[in-house]
Design an enzyme around this catalytic site. Structure first.
Site, short mmCIF file in Angstrom:
data_model
loop_
_atom_site.label_atom_id
_atom_site.label_comp_id
_atom_site.label_asym_id
_atom_site.label_seq_id
_atom_site.Cartn_x
_atom_site.Cartn_y
_atom_site.Cartn_z
N ASP A 31 0.90 -1.17 0.08
CA ASP A 31 -0.02 -0.01 -0.02
C ASP A 31 0.81 1.18 0.01
O ASP A 31 2.34 1.15 -0.02
CB ASP A 31 -0.90 -0.06 1.31
CG ASP A 31 -0.31 0.10 2.25
OD1 ASP A 31 0.56 -0.76 2.74
OD2 ASP A 31 -0.05 0.86 3.22
N HIS B 230 1.70 -8.70 -4.35
CA HIS B 230 0.67 -7.78 -4.02
C HIS B 230 1.22 -6.57 -3.47
O HIS B 230 1.89 -6.38 -2.29
CB HIS B 230 -0.11 -8.12 -2.72
CG HIS B 230 -1.41 -7.55 -2.36
ND1 HIS B 230 -2.60 -7.64 -3.07
CD2 HIS B 230 -1.30 -6.40 -1.39
CE1 HIS B 230 -3.51 -6.64 -2.36
NE2 HIS B 230 -2.62 -5.90 -1.35
#
Length: 575
Positions: free
Chosen positions: A179, A498
């Protein structure tokens, strides 16, 4: 994207069927072995009488190894065979073959050097608020994202000197993981882990260049990289009371877009006791190690003052734990990003008091450290940093807690290595179900490897390093999945981590040098992404799919543990 996915599936499925029986599989370190160290290969789908050959780059057979022992998986009951090829010591490229299946491997004096550089260079690629330049990043160059010059005080973080929704500047630092947010707890841990390795290998790091903008100054690149994040951490301290905000974040995670396309407002959120203590620890540690720096004049004094103020705030607010659920009930906007929640601050207090004592020699910090010292050693993670404090005492021979912490380390490491010679993959990591879970490759494989390196240096030289190398072998391909779990290395490595930056940049290959989380039988992401894992077995519960944040995310704390282990190994074996 589809071509990459199908390619990964093809690699995963490709194997040779022997007489219609179990396919032969060869598991080995895909990056490199050192000439004078143990070299083990694990084979599946053979029997004990199978004929194996090892050939050099010219095709000449140089070894016909025998199976050393049988290993049966404690979960799948798969039978594998351990093959020791340690007698090979000449550097070069080799091929091991068995019944038609073959795999290449390398023996080299600097076997893990490129991996060391890439794992540390990853932190440059994760920088925020500055352009990532082609001269240093090549095809991974990008423009400025998240300058963080207009950050709001979240209502949960409001104080008399900084009202809710007032504006502060909080630039620089690293993106945390897959993120785009920045978290004090995890950043501080990451720095602490890498500086623990730096302090043990200063001469090595003086020479290690990662080709970053600061590489030509007088400071080792690793310290330059730490400073980029330390400058950000300083902005996370409230100048009025010394408390430290828990994180800088958007209310919700951004999509898989480039930083320049992100639109959400960013906030600093709630001060916490764990953030304050981790901040205090790493500021004290950095002040000590950067004292007298010509490139960062004045930093040591600033960091010492900041550390002391944060520590005092934490003592005055011992129950200021970060509770995101309650925060989002009480304040708006609600915050739904990573929590790094921890409801016990004894370990953070131990680390902070330890580092402040080492910096200042103030006996009050020693008494504080003794009051919360751990009863046993555990390899450090972001949620339990006591191990960083233990290493700090162990590194200071003659210090008051040196012998006690060293005895704890010995008990821990002896237990780690006790069953290696009957394990499935000839490594301390990976033979217990509890070894696997979120971030296991770092928090188990790498962090335990660093603990073993400390044991080798301070307990018995030459005894424990072998086992740290075995954990490295496991991570680099000698495991039940056959993956080298570091992007850009080996013959079969993750292509779809990810990681928003790697996903959105339009480049097929992800950033190199990233350690993924690894096998996670919890599979917490299955319900969110309709993911189908290839296996529920603890050591095979991994999937190279972008949506798998439970097994395939990357994070700075995990890479910090990789840096600490692989750079220490490279310092001793590759020099």
């Amino acid at each position: 994207m589809k071509a990459r996915l199908f390619g990964a599936i093809a690699l995963m499925m490709a194997s040779l069927q022997v007489n219609g029986a179990t396919p032969v599989k060869i598991y080995l370190n895909q990056v490199g072995y050192y000439p004078d160290e143990e070299k083990v290969v694990v084979l599946e789908g053979i029997d004990e009488k199978a004929k194996l050959t090892v050939s050099n780059s010219k095709g000449k057979v140089v070894l016909k190894p025998n199976v050393a022992r049988k290993a049966v998986s404690p979960w799948s009951e798969k039978t594998r065979f351990i093959v020791d090829i340690s007698s090979l010591k000449t550097p070069g490229r080799y091929t091991i073959a068995c019944e038609g299946e073959k795999s290449e491997f390398v023996i080299a004096k600097n076997a893990l050097h490129d991996l060391s550089v890439a794992s540390l260079k990853l932190f440059y690629l994760m920088r925020t608020g500055v352009p990532i330049e082609a001269a240093y990043a090549g095809k991974y160059a990008r423009g400025v994202g998240h300058s963080d010059m207009h950050v709001l005080i979240h209502p949960s973080a409001a104080s008399p000197g900084r009202e809710a929704n007032s504006v502060i500047s909080s630039p620089l630092g690293w993106y945390d993981a897959g993120d785009y947010n920045k978290y004090v707890v995890n950043s501080a841990f990451s720095i602490g882990m890498m500086l623990a390795c730096y302090e043990q290998n200063k001469d090595y790091f003086k020479k290690l260049s990662t080709n970053i903008p600061e590489s030509r100054n007088a400071t080792p690149d690793i310290l330059d990289e730490m400073m980029f994040n330390l400058k950000w951490l300083l902005t996370m301290q409230d100048p009025e009371d010394g408390g430290v905000y828990h994180k800088l974040t958007t209310p919700n995670f951004e999509g898989f877009v480039m930083p320049s396309e992100c639109k959400q407002q960013r906030y600093v959120v709630a001060k916490s006791v764990t953030a304050a203590l981790d901040f205090a620890a790493v500021m004290a540690q950095s002040a000590r190690l950067l004292k007298g720096s010509s490139d960062y004049a004045g930093f040591a004094s600033q960091a010492e003052t900041a550390a002391k103020r944060a520590y005092e705030w934490a003592k005055a607010n011992p129950n200021a734990f970060y509770n995101q659920f309650k925060l989002s009930q009480d304040f708006k906007p609600a915050v739904n990003t990573g929590t790094y929640g921890d409801m016990n601050a004894r370990d953070e207090r131990f680390w902070a008091a330890t580092e402040l004592y080492k910096l200042t020699a103030d006996g009050s910090y020693l008494e504080d450290a003794k009051a919360v010292k751990p009863a046993r050693f555990n390899a450090p993670t972001w949620g339990n940093v006591a191990g960083l404090g233990a290493w700090a005492w162990i590194a200071q021979e003659g210090s008051e807690l040196h012998s006690e912490m060293l005895a704890q380390l010995k008990d821990y490491c002896d237990a780690l290595v006790a069953n290696v010679d009957t394990s499935s993959f000839q490594a301390p990591f990976g033979d217990k179900k509890s070894d696997f879970g979120w971030g296991c490759l770092a928090e188990g494989g790498c962090a335990n490897g660093v603990a073993l390196m400390f044991a080798d240096r301070y307990l018995e030289r030459g005894k424990y390093m072998r086992y740290a190398l075995e954990n490295m072998d496991y991570i680099l391909g000698r495991n039940a999945t056959g993956y080298c779990f570091v992007t850009g290395f080996g013959t079969k490595s993750p292509m779809h981590p990810h990681h928003r930056l790697s996903s959105a940049d339009g480049i097929d290959e992800p950033f190199p040098g990233m350690l993924v989380g690894g096998p996670n039988p919890g599979q917490q992401d299955k319900r969110d992404g309709n993911l189908v894992y290839p296996s529920n077995l603890p050591d095979e519960s991994y999937i190279d799919v972008e949506g798998s944040y439970a097994s395939n995310e990357i994070a700075i704390n995990w890479n910090a543990s990789l840096v600490a282990l692989v750079c220490w190994i490279d310092a001793l074996k590759g020099a």
